[in-house]
Write a protein that holds these residues in place. Structure first.
Motif, short mmCIF file in Angstrom:
data_model
loop_
_atom_site.label_atom_id
_atom_site.label_comp_id
_atom_site.label_asym_id
_atom_site.label_seq_id
_atom_site.Cartn_x
_atom_site.Cartn_y
_atom_site.Cartn_z
N MET A 1 -23.30 -27.39 -14.03
CA MET A 1 -23.44 -26.51 -15.20
C MET A 1 -22.31 -25.48 -15.26
O MET A 1 -21.83 -25.13 -16.35
N HIS A 2 -21.86 -25.01 -14.11
CA HIS A 2 -20.69 -24.13 -14.08
C HIS A 2 -19.48 -24.86 -14.65
O HIS A 2 -18.75 -24.30 -15.50
N GLN A 3 -19.25 -26.09 -14.23
CA GLN A 3 -18.08 -26.84 -14.70
C GLN A 3 -18.20 -27.19 -16.18
O GLN A 3 -17.19 -27.27 -16.89
N ILE A 4 -19.43 -27.41 -16.67
CA ILE A 4 -19.63 -27.67 -18.10
C ILE A 4 -19.17 -26.47 -18.92
O ILE A 4 -18.47 -26.61 -19.93
N LYS A 5 -19.58 -25.26 -18.50
CA LYS A 5 -19.15 -24.07 -19.23
C LYS A 5 -17.65 -23.86 -19.09
O LYS A 5 -16.98 -23.44 -20.03
N LEU A 6 -17.12 -24.15 -17.91
CA LEU A 6 -15.69 -23.99 -17.70
C LEU A 6 -14.89 -24.91 -18.61
O LEU A 6 -13.81 -24.56 -19.09
#
Length: 393
Positions: free
Chosen positions: A88-93
């Protein structure tokens, strides 16, 4: 501090493997206590994996979504909650990398993410619309060079533990519900009042509580591109692909435990086919189907990235939706097969073959953006678009 370096995919896997070892040591405690995987996230920061997607000129390593999906799978084989936080962090990134590079403020923020290994959370759900991320009730209010937002966010995964939140809203109080923007708020620019506690069947360590969000920040922190464009060209596809990488990892570890169980049984009865051997062959083929589905989706995404029209096309949206549906629905039968092979030792907690956590975590897959909602969107698109039947894509 600029730490842009040439990093091989193998070294990224090794770094993720070290994080997985930490995550695995605490996975049962994270699950049983419903707590955030602090140790694993600290290890992600130590290995500098939170910034790998950011371009090298901004302090990252320019890792592709394909490579990141592989890391999600590695982490999920140890702790699904850790893997989901990373995904989820990488999705937002990805929203910043793909749509904020030409903005005034966001490149500097990406440099800060790289330097400080900041953790990003997402606030797209809202009271009154549920998980329909392409609509918002709340609206951002701009006054001069400042903006303010209040949102009843029914779910903000690991919101209390994030360093920044990327949050959707209507672009102004008079805008339509689908006229949305995405805004970055740093931890010292907002307050969170918990309204819903995350006490769930699985994925307990994501700590996806609900909050009343109140924030104020400079207008420059609004991502300049409309959220509709961000969602269509990066966020939805990346979500489906990275989540699928997590789910594949959960299923792969379940199969590995079942294989270990069957091998142990075979050693006890040399020359005889152990119970579960045929099921092992069957579940291996099912796992390969999930892997092929995810790999094909990643290939389609990487090929489409260079063409904004293709990324926004109906054919691409249908393909990405199908990746999510197939991955999320197939992992449950795979884990159930593994449970049948391991028998009571798979059913019990605290054994080398325990699969209860895997099974509970896997049930979240069909609910993260409801499969019924996705199927509804896909059916609408297929009314006006012919299904692609070519093997060549």
């Amino acid at each position: 501090m600029n730490v842009a370096v040439a990093i091989t995919e193998d070294s990224l896997s090794l770094r993720a493997g070290r994080v997985a070892a930490v995550a695995g040591a605490h996975a049962d405690a994270v699950d049983s206590e419903g707590r955030f995987p602090h140790e694993a996230v600290a290890a992600l920061r130590k290995e500098r994996l939170l910034s790998i997607q950011i371009p090298p000129e901004l302090g990252g390593e320019g890792a592709s979504i394909t490579v990141i999906a592989e890391l999600c799978s590695i982490l999920a084989q140890a702790c699904a909650a850790t893997a989901m936080v990373f995904a989820m962090h990488q999705i937002k990134l990805s929203s910043l990398v793909e749509h904020g590079a030409d903005a005034d403020w966001h490149p500097g923020f990406m440099r800060r993410i790289s330097a400080e290994q900041l953790l990003l959370a997402s606030a797209t759900t809202e009271g009154g619309i549920g998980g329909n991320l392409r609509n918002s009730i709340c609206a951002i209010v701009v006054n001069g060079d400042r903006c303010r937002l209040e949102k009843d966010a029914t779910v903000i995964s690991y919101g209390a533990h994030a360093d920044a939140i990327l949050i959707t809203s209507r672009s102004n109080p008079e805008a339509a519900t689908s006229d949305q923007v995405l805004t970055v708020f740093l931890k010292d620019q907002y307050s969170l009042t918990r309204t819903v506690e995350w006490d769930t069947l699985g994925m307990r360590g994501t700590c996806s509580d609900g909050f009343l969000f109140k924030g104020e920040a400079p207008v420059a922190q609004i991502v300049p591109k409309p959220f509709a464009e961000i969602a269509a060209q990066s966020m939805l596809a990346v979500s489906h692909l990275l989540w699928s990488g997590v789910w594949y990892g959960i299923a792969a570890d379940a199969v590995a435990r079942a294989q270990a169980f069957v091998r142990a049984a075979a050693r006890k009865s040399p020359g005889a086919s152990p119970p579960g051997a045929l099921r092992l062959a069957e579940v291996s083929s099912l796992l390969q189907v999930v892997r092929s589905n995810v790999v094909a989706g990643l290939k389609a995404y990487e090929e489409a990235k260079a063409d904004a029209d293709r990324l926004s096309s109906i054919a691409f949206a249908v393909a990405m939706n199908n990746v999510k549906i197939a991955s999320s629905e197939m992992i449950l039968p795979i884990i159930n097969h593994a449970m049948l092979m391991c028998g009571i030792l798979g059913y019990k907690n605290g054994t080398p073959y325990s699969l209860g956590r895997h099974l509970r975590d896997a049930h979240s897959a069909q609910l993260m953006i409801s499969n019924d909602r996705i199927l509804g969107h896909t059916s609408t698109m297929l009314l006006i678009h012919k299904q692609d039947t070519s093997l060549l894509g």
